[in-house]
Design an enzyme around this catalytic site. Structure first.
Site, PDB file in Angstrom:
ATOM      1  N   VAL A  89       0.882  -1.161   0.000  1.00 20.28           N
ATOM      2  CA  VAL A  89       0.000   0.000   0.000  1.00 20.28           C
ATOM      3  C   VAL A  89       0.921   1.213   0.000  1.00 20.28           C
ATOM      4  CG1 VAL A  89      -1.790   1.294   1.210  1.00 20.28           C
ATOM      5  CG2 VAL A  89      -1.836  -1.211   1.255  1.00 20.28           C
TER       6      VAL A  89
ATOM      7  N   GLY B  58       5.336   2.123  -9.944  1.00 16.51           N
ATOM      8  CA  GLY B  58       6.782   1.990 -10.041  1.00 16.51           C
ATOM      9  C   GLY B  58       7.293   1.222  -8.837  1.00 16.51           C
ATOM     10  N   SER B  59       8.544   1.382  -8.516  1.00 19.16           N
ATOM     11  CA  SER B  59       9.109   0.754  -7.331  1.00 19.16           C
ATOM     12  C   SER B  59       9.237   1.805  -6.238  1.00 19.16           C
ATOM     13  CB  SER B  59      10.478   0.157  -7.656  1.00 19.16           C
ATOM     14  OG  SER B  59      11.329   1.155  -8.183  1.00 19.16           O
TER      15      SER B  59
ATOM     16  N   HIS C 205       2.389  -3.344 -16.973  1.00 24.01           N
ATOM     17  CA  HIS C 205       1.764  -3.373 -15.645  1.00 24.01           C
ATOM     18  C   HIS C 205       2.651  -2.783 -14.556  1.00 24.01           C
ATOM     19  CE1 HIS C 205       4.428  -6.585 -14.385  1.00 24.01           C
ATOM     20  NE2 HIS C 205       3.726  -6.873 -13.317  1.00 24.01           N
TER      21      HIS C 205
ATOM     22  N   LYS D   4       4.773  -2.205   3.433  1.00 21.17           N
ATOM     23  CA  LYS D   4       5.051  -3.490   2.818  1.00 21.17           C
ATOM     24  C   LYS D   4       5.103  -4.577   3.881  1.00 21.17           C
ATOM     25  CE  LYS D   4       7.723  -3.913  -0.680  1.00 21.17           C
ATOM     26  NZ  LYS D   4       6.715  -4.024  -1.731  1.00 21.17           N
TER      27      LYS D   4
END
Length: 465
Positions: free
Chosen positions: A207, A363-364, A388, A464
């Site tokens: 999230v 993204g990361s 994706h 996370k």
């Protein structure tokens, strides 16, 4: 695969012709910039794409998005469409995390007005949304309720009070595939899923609290209710242990069934069955039930996030902008050789991008995410599909050996990103360095005319497992 085996069709589209291998039924195509080729050629993903092009009943071409990387059977980033009567369905073309997907929630608040509350909000969301490997929820569902979830998806959650009817208008397929059949889901899968609704899991699931950094298309942003400086929340997760078990069960079934249908595949991870066969139909019904579970999961997490938001912020309810799946197979109508045909479209690490549809590309950690909008060309060029995410360029094992989780956390917090994580090892596995450049990936999709950029999001809080 050698560079010489690939020909360039256009500035962003590449093809491996049918002549590359005698068993190919169609060409294999992929989107990438010239600069991305070296990374793509570094793993087995293009050979996997060629393998997909050998499957019975495949139509047009096997396709991959610029975030392509090696997966189970199909490459991640893969798209393949099959004739309903002559084609197959393959669990490897959907993946173990059935209907892993992304939902975007929007507030009415600007970042500057609530900046000081972001750390508390991140902490409260992390408290409200269970995360981590195997982690269950305090909200458990009975067998009868779980079967209803498998049939009705997000609609069941709304009916039970975990959302608003308007949420369903902003979910792909309304948050429910009506071909789902709970009886085709094994007791073991149901047992794994009974307490996992409303949980994030681990791995690349998250999230994230974001700030809209830039708006590129004001008309499209206006339709989505997005504005510069706005605080929005992304959530990324799927069907948890239930979906994983469905895939495990039917991979076993299809490996046993293939010889009776005379199907031979170049990689056993591509196990499949004719779509119209008993095995194919039962898997399709079970996969659809797993997809419904995932939509219900994201709906319940939305309720949990709203509870956290209300606790920290008070009023200003969160609105669902859109929810997209990126591991799924669906029956869709597409034009092939001038004729409109119903096809079974597999998307594995690829997002539906129909014209006018929001497309959410995370993204990361520490990098941007994008909101796109599907363009008409996607229906002609990519079976209505887009990328994706950024796509991995480093394995989780290599990331663990390369990145120190505690150091990464300090670096992210120095960038103004509040971090909540249950595992420093898990945090290291998802480090920005482990992923491709999201700007390059999105740039390839936009340049190819599949989708257009609407907004850029930058993280201000990450949660996370």
């Amino acid at each position: 695969m050698e560079r010489s085996s690939i020909r360039q069709i256009s500035g962003w589209l590449w093809e491996i012709p049918r002549s590359y291998r005698s068993d190919m039924c169609v060409p294999a195509r992929f989107y990438a910039s010239e600069a991305m080729l070296e990374q793509i050629l570094a793993d087995r993903s293009l050979e996997q794409l060629v393998n997909v092009a050998t499957l019975p009943g495949i139509v047009g071409f096997a396709l991959a998005m610029p975030d392509i990387h090696e997966g189970y059977g199909f490459p991640i980033g893969g798209v393949a469409a099959f004739d309903l009567d002559l084609g197959v369905i393959s669990p490897g073309g959907i993946g173990y995390d059935i209907n892993c997907g992304v939902r975007l929630l929007a507030s009415r608040s600007s970042f500057e007005t609530i900046r000081d509350k972001i750390p508390d909000l991140a902490s409260e969301i992390y408290r409200q949304v269970p995360s981590g490997v195997g982690r269950g929820n305090k909200i458990a569902f009975s067998s009868a309720q779980l079967d209803r979830v498998l049939r009705e998806g997000a609609r069941c959650m709304v009916a039970l009070g975990y959302g608003e009817p308007g949420d369903l208008d902003h979910i792909e397929s309304g948050g429910m595939l009506d071909v789902a059949d709970p009886s085709k889901v094994s007791p073991q899968a149901k047992q794994r899923g009974h307490d996992q609704l409303g949980t994030m899991g681990a791995g690349n699931h998250f999230v994230e609290i974001d700030r809209i950094d830039a708006i590129y298309d004001r008309d499209a942003a206006g339709r989505m209710g997005l504005f510069e400086g706005q605080v929005v929340i992304q959530l990324h997760t799927g069907s948890r242990g239930l979906g994983h078990q469905i895939a495990t069960d039917y991979i076993r079934v299809m490996n046993r069934a293939m010889p009776s249908y005379g199907i031979e595949v170049p990689d056993r991870e591509l196990c499949c069955a004719p779509f119209r066969s008993l095995e194919g139909q039962e898997y399709f019904s079970a996969m659809s039930a797993g997809a419904n579970f995932a939509w219900a999961n994201r709906q319940l997490i939305t309720w949990e996030i709203r509870q956290a938001w209300k606790s920290v912020m008070g009023s200003d309810p969160l609105r669902v902008v859109y929810d997209v799946a990126h591991n799924i197979a669906k029956i869709e109508t597409h034009e092939i050789d001038g004729q409109r045909r119903q096809l079974l479209v597999h998307r594995k690490g690829a997002t539906r991008a129909f014209p006018g549809q929001p497309v959410i590309i995370p993204g990361s950690m520490g990098t941007a995410s994008f909101v796109l909008e599907g363009e008409a060309a996607s229906m002609r060029e990519s079976f209505g599909s887009s990328c994706h995410g950024a796509g991995r360029r480093m394995s989780r094992t290599k990331a663990r050996h390369t990145v120190q989780g505690n150091q990464l956390r300090m670096e992210l917090e120095a960038m103004g990103i509040s971090v909540q994580a249950g595992s420093m090892q898990g945090l290291a596995e998802e480090a920005p360095a482990a992923y491709k450049d999201i700007g390059e990936v999105v740039g390839a999709v936009v340049s190819a005319g599949i989708a257009k950029k609407v907004a850029t999001l930058v993280p201000v809080g990450v949660m996370k497992g």
